[in-house]
Design a protein around this motif. Structure first.
Motif, PDB file in Angstrom:
ATOM      1  N   ARG A 145       0.843  -1.204   0.000  1.00 11.71           N
ATOM      2  CA  ARG A 145       0.000   0.000   0.000  1.00 11.71           C
ATOM      3  C   ARG A 145       0.877   1.254   0.000  1.00 11.71           C
ATOM      4  O   ARG A 145       0.637   2.197  -0.761  1.00 11.71           O
ATOM      5  CB  ARG A 145      -0.937   0.023   1.197  1.00 11.71           C
ATOM      6  CG  ARG A 145      -1.781   1.309   1.257  1.00 11.71           C
ATOM      7  CD  ARG A 145      -2.757   1.322   2.414  1.00 11.71           C
ATOM      8  NE  ARG A 145      -3.684   0.220   2.373  1.00 11.71           N
ATOM      9  CZ  ARG A 145      -4.709   0.084   1.524  1.00 11.71           C
ATOM     10  NH1 ARG A 145      -4.909   1.026   0.615  1.00 11.71           N
ATOM     11  NH2 ARG A 145      -5.503  -0.952   1.566  1.00 11.71           N
ATOM     12  N   HIS A 170      -4.349   2.282  -8.782  1.00 11.32           N
ATOM     13  CA  HIS A 170      -5.633   2.313  -8.071  1.00 11.32           C
ATOM     14  C   HIS A 170      -6.256   0.919  -7.986  1.00 11.32           C
ATOM     15  O   HIS A 170      -6.843   0.562  -6.954  1.00 11.32           O
ATOM     16  CB  HIS A 170      -6.583   3.314  -8.733  1.00 11.32           C
ATOM     17  CG  HIS A 170      -6.181   4.734  -8.505  1.00 11.32           C
ATOM     18  ND1 HIS A 170      -6.331   5.363  -7.292  1.00 11.32           N
ATOM     19  CD2 HIS A 170      -5.599   5.640  -9.330  1.00 11.32           C
ATOM     20  CE1 HIS A 170      -5.879   6.602  -7.375  1.00 11.32           C
ATOM     21  NE2 HIS A 170      -5.416   6.796  -8.603  1.00 11.32           N
ATOM     22  N   SER A 174      -7.107  -1.062  -4.579  1.00 12.23           N
ATOM     23  CA  SER A 174      -8.437  -1.636  -4.409  1.00 12.23           C
ATOM     24  C   SER A 174      -8.340  -3.113  -4.026  1.00 12.23           C
ATOM     25  O   SER A 174      -9.048  -3.586  -3.128  1.00 12.23           O
ATOM     26  CB  SER A 174      -9.235  -1.465  -5.705  1.00 12.23           C
ATOM     27  OG  SER A 174     -10.530  -1.979  -5.565  1.00 12.23           O
ATOM     28  N   GLU A 175      -7.457  -3.841  -4.694  1.00  7.35           N
ATOM     29  CA  GLU A 175      -7.263  -5.263  -4.372  1.00  7.35           C
ATOM     30  C   GLU A 175      -6.759  -5.448  -2.939  1.00  7.35           C
ATOM     31  O   GLU A 175      -7.155  -6.397  -2.250  1.00  7.35           O
ATOM     32  CB  GLU A 175      -6.301  -5.905  -5.372  1.00  7.35           C
ATOM     33  CG  GLU A 175      -6.911  -6.053  -6.751  1.00  7.35           C
ATOM     34  CD  GLU A 175      -5.915  -6.508  -7.807  1.00  7.35           C
ATOM     35  OE1 GLU A 175      -4.677  -6.449  -7.568  1.00  7.35           O
ATOM     36  OE2 GLU A 175      -6.371  -6.911  -8.897  1.00  7.35           O
ATOM     37  N   ASN A 177      -7.462  -3.444  -0.462  1.00  2.00           N
ATOM     38  CA  ASN A 177      -8.629  -3.218   0.392  1.00  2.00           C
ATOM     39  C   ASN A 177      -9.517  -4.451   0.441  1.00  2.00           C
ATOM     40  O   ASN A 177     -10.059  -4.792   1.498  1.00  2.00           O
ATOM     41  CB  ASN A 177      -9.429  -2.003  -0.094  1.00  2.00           C
ATOM     42  CG  ASN A 177      -8.756  -0.701   0.273  1.00  2.00           C
ATOM     43  OD1 ASN A 177      -8.030  -0.620   1.248  1.00  2.00           O
ATOM     44  ND2 ASN A 177      -8.985   0.315  -0.527  1.00  2.00           N
ATOM     45  N   ILE A 178      -9.676  -5.130  -0.682  1.00  6.93           N
ATOM     46  CA  ILE A 178     -10.469  -6.362  -0.708  1.00  6.93           C
ATOM     47  C   ILE A 178      -9.820  -7.417   0.189  1.00  6.93           C
ATOM     48  O   ILE A 178     -10.507  -8.120   0.929  1.00  6.93           O
ATOM     49  CB  ILE A 178     -10.641  -6.870  -2.153  1.00  6.93           C
ATOM     50  CG1 ILE A 178     -11.561  -5.912  -2.928  1.00  6.93           C
ATOM     51  CG2 ILE A 178     -11.179  -8.296  -2.177  1.00  6.93           C
ATOM     52  CD1 ILE A 178     -11.599  -6.159  -4.425  1.00  6.93           C
ATOM     53  N   GLU A 179      -8.477  -7.516   0.147  1.00  6.14           N
ATOM     54  CA  GLU A 179      -7.762  -8.458   1.018  1.00  6.14           C
ATOM     55  C   GLU A 179      -8.036  -8.180   2.495  1.00  6.14           C
ATOM     56  O   GLU A 179      -8.050  -9.075   3.313  1.00  6.14           O
ATOM     57  CB  GLU A 179      -6.252  -8.399   0.759  1.00  6.14           C
ATOM     58  CG  GLU A 179      -5.810  -9.060  -0.511  1.00  6.14           C
ATOM     59  CD  GLU A 179      -5.989 -10.565  -0.477  1.00  6.14           C
ATOM     60  OE1 GLU A 179      -5.758 -11.199   0.569  1.00  6.14           O
ATOM     61  OE2 GLU A 179      -6.393 -11.121  -1.516  1.00  6.14           O
ATOM     62  N   ASN A 181     -10.837  -6.989   3.514  1.00  3.45           N
ATOM     63  CA  ASN A 181     -12.298  -7.038   3.610  1.00  3.45           C
ATOM     64  C   ASN A 181     -12.899  -5.642   3.763  1.00  3.45           C
ATOM     65  O   ASN A 181     -13.916  -5.448   4.422  1.00  3.45           O
ATOM     66  CB  ASN A 181     -12.744  -7.959   4.748  1.00  3.45           C
ATOM     67  CG  ASN A 181     -14.159  -8.428   4.555  1.00  3.45           C
ATOM     68  OD1 ASN A 181     -14.645  -8.523   3.413  1.00  3.45           O
ATOM     69  ND2 ASN A 181     -14.845  -8.715   5.642  1.00  3.45           N
ATOM     70  N   ASP A 182     -12.263  -4.661   3.136  1.00  2.00           N
ATOM     71  CA  ASP A 182     -12.733  -3.279   3.148  1.00  2.00           C
ATOM     72  C   ASP A 182     -13.321  -2.992   1.767  1.00  2.00           C
ATOM     73  O   ASP A 182     -12.685  -2.371   0.912  1.00  2.00           O
ATOM     74  CB  ASP A 182     -11.585  -2.327   3.483  1.00  2.00           C
ATOM     75  CG  ASP A 182     -12.016  -0.870   3.468  1.00  2.00           C
ATOM     76  OD1 ASP A 182     -13.226  -0.589   3.300  1.00  2.00           O
ATOM     77  OD2 ASP A 182     -11.122  -0.013   3.635  1.00  2.00           O
ATOM     78  N   LEU A 183     -14.568  -3.432   1.565  1.00  2.00           N
ATOM     79  CA  LEU A 183     -15.188  -3.296   0.262  1.00  2.00           C
ATOM     80  C   LEU A 183     -15.504  -1.838  -0.074  1.00  2.00           C
ATOM     81  O   LEU A 183     -15.396  -1.427  -1.231  1.00  2.00           O
ATOM     82  CB  LEU A 183     -16.444  -4.164   0.171  1.00  2.00           C
ATOM     83  CG  LEU A 183     -16.206  -5.663   0.397  1.00  2.00           C
ATOM     84  CD1 LEU A 183     -17.492  -6.436   0.244  1.00  2.00           C
ATOM     85  CD2 LEU A 183     -15.140  -6.196  -0.536  1.00  2.00           C
ATOM     86  N   ALA A 186     -12.374  -0.347  -1.216  1.00  2.00           N
ATOM     87  CA  ALA A 186     -12.046  -0.856  -2.555  1.00  2.00           C
ATOM     88  C   ALA A 186     -12.779  -0.059  -3.615  1.00  2.00           C
ATOM     89  O   ALA A 186     -12.223   0.248  -4.672  1.00  2.00           O
ATOM     90  CB  ALA A 186     -12.387  -2.328  -2.655  1.00  2.00           C
ATOM     91  N   CYS A 189     -11.165   3.499  -4.298  1.00  2.00           N
ATOM     92  CA  CYS A 189      -9.881   3.581  -4.994  1.00  2.00           C
ATOM     93  C   CYS A 189     -10.100   3.817  -6.445  1.00  2.00           C
ATOM     94  O   CYS A 189      -9.367   4.313  -7.175  1.00  2.00           O
ATOM     95  CB  CYS A 189      -9.056   2.302  -4.787  1.00  2.00           C
ATOM     96  SG  CYS A 189      -8.414   2.167  -3.130  1.00  2.00           S
TER      97      CYS A 189
END
Length: 189
Positions: A145, A170, A174-175, A177-179, A181-183, A186, A189
């Motif tokens: 990040r 970006h 976003s990926e 954030n998905i890891e 679990n922050d949708l 994500a 971004c």
């Protein structure tokens, strides 16, 4: 740049032969070719070695890539950040190909700094993408990040269009954030 490598090896051999023929003195060239701009002449050995390293990489010769990229670093003029950054990026790619992620990580970090100093921000961003991929592979998501964010900060210029690779940065954030679990993050971004 076009992906057509026919003739590249022959042109590199011509350049290497000319460099050997002149032995650092372009006025001694038997072919009658000489260098007009002396500062560019000093950069020529590193440039040829970098192109040879890149050619080796695309032809699958990882050992040749390492050899020629190291030779390029031996020839690099102190203030030639582009050549230094290019050679270290090639070493990073070869190290990554060999599975040496720690070396690749260090080399990409150095390459990014040099390419930014040279003003080649799109190339620095491409190296930052590779570095972040390595950091993710090593499980260091927070550093990935920071790599994305740092590259975006370094390349953002008010009023200028987004550089090639900005979208990829970006997507990478976003990926991450998905890891985590922050949708919502994500989507932002």
């Amino acid at each position: 740049q076009t992906g057509d490598f026919a003739g590249v090896d022959a042109r590199l051999r011509d350049a290497e032969r000319w460099l050997e023929e002149t032995a650092g003195d372009p006025d001694r060239s038997a072919s009658g070719t000489s260098i007009v701009e002396e500062s560019e002449g000093r950069r020529l050995p590193a440039s040829i070695a970098i192109h040879r390293a890149g050619y080796c990489l695309v032809t699958g010769d990882v050992a040749g890539t390492l050899h020629h990229a190291r030779r390029a670093l031996d020839f690099v003029v102190a203030d030639d950040h582009l050549a230094h950054g290019s050679a270290t990026a090639l070493l990073g790619l070869a190290s990554w190909t060999l599975g040496d992620l720690s070396a690749a990580r260090d080399l990409y970090g150095e390459s990014i700094i040099r390419l930014q100093r040279a003003g080649h921000f799109s190339d620095a961003m491409g190296c930052a993408l590779a570095l972040a991929d390595i950091q993710v592979a090593q499980g260091d998501l927070n550093e990935a990040r920071h790599t994305f964010e740092g590259a975006l900060r370094a390349t953002r210029q008010p009023g200028a269009p987004a550089l090639r690779g900005t979208v990829d940065m970006h997507i990478g954030m976003s990926e991450l954030n998905i890891e985590h679990n922050d949708l919502d993050g994500a989507l932002e971004c």
